[in-house]
Design an enzyme around this catalytic site. Structure first.
Site, mmCIF file in Angstrom:
data_model
loop_
_atom_site.group_PDB
_atom_site.id
_atom_site.type_symbol
_atom_site.label_atom_id
_atom_site.label_comp_id
_atom_site.label_asym_id
_atom_site.label_seq_id
_atom_site.Cartn_x
_atom_site.Cartn_y
_atom_site.Cartn_z
ATOM 1 N N LYS A 1 -5.461 -8.846 -19.571
ATOM 2 C CA LYS A 1 -5.631 -7.241 -19.580
ATOM 3 C C LYS A 1 -5.949 -6.492 -17.922
ATOM 4 O O LYS A 1 -6.139 -5.534 -17.904
ATOM 5 C CB LYS A 1 -7.373 -6.735 -19.943
ATOM 6 C CG LYS A 1 -8.396 -8.163 -19.152
ATOM 7 C CD LYS A 1 -9.775 -7.358 -20.127
ATOM 8 C CE LYS A 1 -10.953 -7.634 -19.930
ATOM 9 N NZ LYS A 1 -12.539 -7.317 -19.787
ATOM 10 N N ASP A 2 -6.314 -7.376 -17.978
ATOM 11 C CA ASP A 2 -5.810 -7.375 -15.603
ATOM 12 C C ASP A 2 -4.064 -6.817 -15.303
ATOM 13 O O ASP A 2 -4.318 -6.120 -14.160
ATOM 14 C CB ASP A 2 -6.237 -8.685 -14.918
ATOM 15 C CG ASP A 2 -7.702 -8.818 -15.310
ATOM 16 O OD1 ASP A 2 -8.239 -7.653 -15.279
ATOM 17 O OD2 ASP A 2 -8.204 -9.698 -15.065
ATOM 18 N N ARG B 1 -15.595 1.455 -19.800
ATOM 19 C CA ARG B 1 -15.557 1.279 -21.426
ATOM 20 C C ARG B 1 -16.912 1.116 -21.508
ATOM 21 O O ARG B 1 -17.042 1.091 -22.651
ATOM 22 C CB ARG B 1 -14.019 0.287 -21.411
ATOM 23 C CG ARG B 1 -14.391 0.318 -22.613
ATOM 24 C CD ARG B 1 -12.720 -0.926 -23.209
ATOM 25 N NE ARG B 1 -13.283 -2.303 -21.981
ATOM 26 C CZ ARG B 1 -13.763 -2.966 -23.134
ATOM 27 N NH1 ARG B 1 -14.685 -3.120 -23.826
ATOM 28 N NH2 ARG B 1 -14.853 -4.219 -22.318
ATOM 29 N N ARG B 2 -17.048 -0.910 -21.331
ATOM 30 C CA ARG B 2 -18.877 -0.909 -21.860
ATOM 31 C C ARG B 2 -19.606 0.120 -22.168
ATOM 32 O O ARG B 2 -20.751 0.252 -22.981
ATOM 33 C CB ARG B 2 -18.521 -2.491 -21.297
ATOM 34 C CG ARG B 2 -18.230 -3.088 -22.002
ATOM 35 C CD ARG B 2 -17.773 -4.292 -21.088
ATOM 36 N NE ARG B 2 -17.012 -5.935 -21.043
ATOM 37 C CZ ARG B 2 -16.388 -6.797 -20.319
ATOM 38 N NH1 ARG B 2 -17.037 -6.407 -19.706
ATOM 39 N NH2 ARG B 2 -15.953 -7.465 -20.797
ATOM 40 N N ARG C 1 -20.951 -7.069 -10.177
ATOM 41 C CA ARG C 1 -19.930 -7.526 -9.593
ATOM 42 C C ARG C 1 -19.624 -9.425 -9.411
ATOM 43 O O ARG C 1 -21.072 -9.468 -9.301
ATOM 44 C CB ARG C 1 -19.536 -6.637 -8.317
ATOM 45 C CG ARG C 1 -18.291 -5.263 -8.446
ATOM 46 C CD ARG C 1 -16.865 -5.842 -9.276
ATOM 47 N NE ARG C 1 -16.564 -5.848 -8.586
ATOM 48 C CZ ARG C 1 -15.237 -6.771 -7.913
ATOM 49 N NH1 ARG C 1 -15.891 -7.644 -9.590
ATOM 50 N NH2 ARG C 1 -14.947 -6.903 -7.528
ATOM 51 N N ARG D 1 -21.754 -13.875 -11.460
ATOM 52 C CA ARG D 1 -22.826 -12.484 -12.247
ATOM 53 C C ARG D 1 -24.051 -13.122 -13.421
ATOM 54 O O ARG D 1 -24.657 -12.909 -13.889
ATOM 55 C CB ARG D 1 -21.809 -12.497 -13.277
ATOM 56 C CG ARG D 1 -20.480 -11.486 -12.552
ATOM 57 C CD ARG D 1 -20.096 -10.062 -14.155
ATOM 58 N NE ARG D 1 -19.169 -10.052 -13.144
ATOM 59 C CZ ARG D 1 -18.130 -8.516 -13.652
ATOM 60 N NH1 ARG D 1 -18.915 -8.323 -14.713
ATOM 61 N NH2 ARG D 1 -17.658 -7.881 -12.967
ATOM 62 N N CYS E 1 -6.961 0.049 -14.932
ATOM 63 C CA CYS E 1 -8.114 -1.088 -15.100
ATOM 64 C C CYS E 1 -9.462 -0.630 -15.872
ATOM 65 O O CYS E 1 -10.056 -0.935 -16.129
ATOM 66 C CB CYS E 1 -7.512 -2.092 -14.621
ATOM 67 S SG CYS E 1 -6.302 -3.132 -14.087
HETATM 68 C C1 DPM Z 1 -10.781 -5.465 -16.712
HETATM 69 C C2 DPM Z 1 -12.395 -4.660 -17.079
HETATM 70 C C3 DPM Z 1 -12.765 -5.897 -16.672
HETATM 71 C C4 DPM Z 1 -11.988 -7.642 -16.023
HETATM 72 C C5 DPM Z 1 -12.729 -3.441 -17.263
HETATM 73 C C6 DPM Z 1 -12.905 -3.957 -18.822
HETATM 74 C C7 DPM Z 1 -14.470 -6.531 -16.798
HETATM 75 C C8 DPM Z 1 -15.250 -5.685 -15.647
HETATM 76 C C9 DPM Z 1 -16.562 -5.840 -15.573
HETATM 77 C C10 DPM Z 1 -9.464 -4.639 -17.267
HETATM 78 N N1 DPM Z 1 -10.958 -6.451 -16.250
HETATM 79 O O1 DPM Z 1 -13.244 -4.875 -19.610
HETATM 80 O O2 DPM Z 1 -13.535 -2.761 -19.545
HETATM 81 O O3 DPM Z 1 -17.749 -6.597 -16.602
HETATM 82 O O4 DPM Z 1 -17.444 -5.662 -14.738
HETATM 83 C C11 DPM Z 1 -12.178 -9.317 -16.681
HETATM 84 C C12 DPM Z 1 -12.822 -10.825 -17.394
HETATM 85 C C13 DPM Z 1 -11.832 -11.159 -18.103
HETATM 86 C C14 DPM Z 1 -10.032 -10.742 -17.950
HETATM 87 C C15 DPM Z 1 -14.078 -10.308 -17.798
HETATM 88 C C16 DPM Z 1 -14.712 -9.840 -18.616
HETATM 89 C C17 DPM Z 1 -11.637 -12.284 -19.605
HETATM 90 C C18 DPM Z 1 -10.716 -13.136 -20.478
HETATM 91 C C19 DPM Z 1 -10.348 -12.185 -20.959
HETATM 92 C C20 DPM Z 1 -12.493 -8.503 -16.240
HETATM 93 N N2 DPM Z 1 -10.692 -9.336 -16.702
HETATM 94 O O5 DPM Z 1 -14.584 -9.211 -18.880
HETATM 95 O O6 DPM Z 1 -16.290 -10.111 -19.208
HETATM 96 O O7 DPM Z 1 -9.717 -10.685 -21.215
HETATM 97 O O8 DPM Z 1 -9.092 -12.243 -21.484
#
Ligand code: DPM
Length: 377
Positions: free
Chosen positions: A84-85, A141-142, A159, A165, A253
């Site tokens: 997702k990143d 999104r959340r 952040r 966190r 993202c």
């Molecule tokens: C992206 C988002 C977030 C990450 C945006 C979203 C969360 C940012 C936040 C694109 N990347 O989800 O709407 O919560 O402030 C990220 C996480 C993981 C991958 C952490 C998470 C977890 C493992 C995975 C950060 N990237 O979302 O809690 O999905 O494989």
């Protein structure tokens, strides 16, 4: 195979990134006990900037750029990411060589210890409703979906990597709960801190959430062949549809775009959503595709990409083509229903916030020399 027996593997330095990298390496080691895998860690822009919400930094490929430079100049052979990143468009010459079998794609709620075992619903009622409960997340999104589902909750940015966190949640008292990806929490062995898993009915997940991906050079067939052994077809097909959807919406993202997909042997179902950040507006759409019987014989050559993902070498390409088309079509329908104006507004707001954030940082920088002078004099 050439005599390349030592693979250099790029990874971010965070604990989650290293856990993910080691998971992929140990699977590959099982299959290739004669290979050596050497981890090369790097700090990315996203890791360095800890005082701004991701959506306020205004740069794409925040968590990937430095690692991709290393791939291109061959200082590493492949890089393990959370899919997702990874932006929907990769730099020229790079590809997603495989996606690992997806863990839970859902979001999960982690409560402040005083609310242990509760749900978001509970935080909106009873005594607690005298004070608004504060939910920490930097994901638009959340934020949009929680505001929509639970208008009484207040959202506040949080952040830093997962460890930061958790420390902020437990020790600062500023947040009543935070929302994180369930997959990341399990990988970090923090499963017992999960109070509630949000069903995609209440909160659709991010494109590719919960799936790990391995990025490599698109022409490095030796690596692509090796990665193919851990390429999960169902995960790949779902993520291709989701990434094609995001790509068509031109989302990065940090846009309020969400999905929910299911796959069976012969059917892929997908729901997509675009939300205004205040949660008031939403455009949703769902559709499915039935895969036709295998066209027979025609397999991948390793060069064909679908939403930047290499197709599984031993599979009929028709499914990948159909998945990409499904994601694009759902996005197209949603654009016709007004999704683009919601997204434009969200992007405009994000851009304004980026400018404000830059101005604040400049002001802080300009203020600090005077401060030092004052201390000296
Ligand atoms: C992206 C988002 C977030 C990450 C945006 C979203 C969360 C940012 C936040 C694109 N990347 O989800 O709407 O919560 O402030 C990220 C996480 C993981 C991958 C952490 C998470 C977890 C493992 C995975 C950060 N990237 O979302 O809690 O999905 O494989």
């Amino acid at each position: 195979m050439s005599d390349r027996k030592t693979m250099k593997v790029g990874s971010r330095k965070s604990q989650l990134a290293l856990i993910q990298t080691n998971k992929v390496i140990s699977k590959l080691k099982e299959l290739h006990p004669d290979f050596k895998f050497e981890v090369v860690t790097m700090t990315t822009t996203g890791d360095r900037i800890l005082d701004s919400a991701l959506s306020k930094i205004g740069e794409k490929s925040l968590f990937t750029k430095e690692l991709e430079v290393a791939l291109v100049d061959k200082s590493v052979d492949f890089v393990v990411h959370s899919l997702k990143d990874l932006p929907t468009a990769l730099p020229d010459g790079l590809a997603i060589g495989c996606v690992y079998k997806r863990d839970s794609p859902c979001d999960a709620v982690v409560m402040h210890p005083k609310n242990e075992g509760e749900t978001l619903q509970v935080l909106t009622v009873g005594i607690l409703s005298l004070f608004c409960s504060v939910i920490g997340t930097s994901s638009l999104r959340r934020c949009a979906q929680i505001r929509r589902r639970y208008p009484k909750l207040v959202i506040d940015d949080i952040r830093g990597n997962l460890n930061t966190r958790f420390r902020k949640l437990d020790s600062e008292g500023r947040y009543d709960a935070i929302i994180l990806a369930e997959a990341g929490l399990h990988r970090m062995s923090w499963s017992e801190r999960i109070s509630e898993v949000l069903s995609p009915e209440d909160c659709m997940y991010a494109v590719s959430q919960g799936a790990m991906a391995v990025e490599c050079r698109a022409g490095d067939l030796e690596i692509i062949n090796m990665l193919n052994e851990i390429h999960d077809p169902d995960t790949a097909i779902r993520c291709i549809a989701e990434r094609a959807f995001l790509k068509h919406l031109e989302g990065g993202c940090s846009v309020p775009v969400a999905v929910d997909t299911q796959i069976t042997d012969n059917k892929l179902t997908m729901r997509g959503g675009v939300f205004s950040v205040d949660g008031r507006e939403a455009v949703e759409e769902s559709s499915h595709v039935i895969f036709s019987k295998a066209s027979g014989g025609k397999l991948h050559n390793g060069n064909q990409l679908y939403a930047s993902i290499v197709g599984c070498l031993d599979q009929d390409p028709a499914k990948f083509v159909a998945a990409e088309k499904l994601g694009t079509e759902i996005a197209e329908t949603m654009v016709n229903k007004g999704a683009d104006s919601i997204l434009r507004a969200a992007k405009r707001k994000a851009e304004e916030e980026i400018l404000e954030e830059h101005a604040r940082k400049r002001a802080r920088k300009e203020a600090s020399p005077t401060l030092q002078q004052a201390v000296v004099s």
